[in-house]
Design an enzyme around this catalytic site. Structure first.
Site, PDB file in Angstrom:
ATOM      1  N   ASP A  16      -0.895  -0.496   2.151  1.00  0.00           N
ATOM      2  CA  ASP A  16      -1.564  -0.850   0.916  1.00  0.00           C
ATOM      3  C   ASP A  16      -2.013   0.470   0.276  1.00  0.00           C
ATOM      4  O   ASP A  16      -1.917   1.529   0.898  1.00  0.00           O
ATOM      5  CB  ASP A  16      -2.770  -1.750   1.239  1.00  0.00           C
ATOM      6  CG  ASP A  16      -3.629  -2.036   0.031  1.00  0.00           C
ATOM      7  OD1 ASP A  16      -3.079  -2.461  -1.001  1.00  0.00           O
ATOM      8  OD2 ASP A  16      -4.854  -1.832   0.118  1.00  0.00           O
ATOM      9  N   ASP A  18      -4.935   0.755  -2.743  1.00  0.00           N
ATOM     10  CA  ASP A  18      -6.332   0.781  -3.187  1.00  0.00           C
ATOM     11  C   ASP A  18      -7.294   0.562  -2.028  1.00  0.00           C
ATOM     12  O   ASP A  18      -7.185  -0.418  -1.293  1.00  0.00           O
ATOM     13  CB  ASP A  18      -6.570  -0.295  -4.249  1.00  0.00           C
ATOM     14  CG  ASP A  18      -5.940   0.072  -5.583  1.00  0.00           C
ATOM     15  OD1 ASP A  18      -6.387   1.064  -6.178  1.00  0.00           O
ATOM     16  OD2 ASP A  18      -5.002  -0.622  -5.999  1.00  0.00           O
TER      17      ASP A  18
END
Length: 232
Positions: A16, A18
């Site tokens: 991922d 963020d």
């Protein structure tokens, strides 16, 4: 000292972005606090936890409905886009992010990226980190990728990048890295093991599903998942 923990070995890794690689979550919090304050609301981590990892479209619908905001989704996106453009380029890489990604890349472990952002927001956030993000292939921006039919917590966000590795590994061969509960559920729904690195302010009762939960990427030991250990 080498770790004694052992998990199922993997061959591919999907990150991922963020809150895991890029320190954007506090920026998001600031933007949403500013957005809801004029309407007498407070943006807290109970609301934030539900929004983390989802596509921008899903996040907008949720926040507007949750707080009954008197704005349209279009107005929401326009306002947020302006503040993101001002703030997101300042985002820094989180501790351990560059170390682990460059280590895996050096040892020819395929590394992909799956972000809930659309392509435009991805480009804004990574303004000062272009060379680093060139290390990821595939790179899936779920917010604008036509193959991602459903955002996190659905499996699409991790199944799609898995199919884009040249050798198309079985999802069980992929290790996911996430910071959000929605992201963890997405990876688990895709049939992957997942390392969760939650924000310090996230309620720890929401951090129980990960295969492994760490305080920082700096604490990750690749050999626990059958990956090359860091050079001593």
């Amino acid at each position: 000292m080498a770790s004694t923990r052992k998990f199922k070995p993997v061959t591919h890794v999907i990150f991922d972005m963020d809150g895991l690689l890029l320190d954007t979550e506090d920026i998001y919090t600031k933007v949403f606090e500013e957005l809801v304050a004029p309407y007498g609301h407070t943006f807290d981590w109970t609301i934030k936890a539900r929004m983390m990892g989802v596509t921008p479209q899903e996040g907008a619908r949720y926040l507007i409905q949750k707080l009954d905001l008197p704005i349209t989704e279009e107005q929401y996106h326009e306002w947020c886009a302006k503040r993101y453009a001002e703030l997101m380029p300042t985002a820094k890489l989180l501790p351990g992010a560059e170390k682990v990604v460059r280590h895996l890349h050096k040892h020819k472990v395929p590394v992909g990226l799956s972000t809930g952002s659309d392509a435009e927001k991805f480009n804004t956030k990574t303004t000062n980190h272009r060379e680093f993000f060139k290390l990821f292939d595939p790179l899936v921006t779920c917010g604008s990728d036509p193959e991602v039919k459903h955002g996190k917590p659905h499996a699409d966000a991790f199944l799609v990048p898995a199919t884009r590795f040249p050798d198309k590994p079985d999802p069980a061969q992929c290790l996911a890295f996430e910071d959000s509960p929605n992201g963890v559920d997405s990876a688990l729904n895709a049939g992957m093991q997942v390392v969760m690195v939650p924000h310090p302010k996230l309620d720890r009762s929401l951090c129980t599903k990960g295969t492994l939960v760490l305080d920082s990427l700096e604490d990750f030991c690749p050999e626990e998942f059958g990956l090359p250990a860091y050079d001593s």
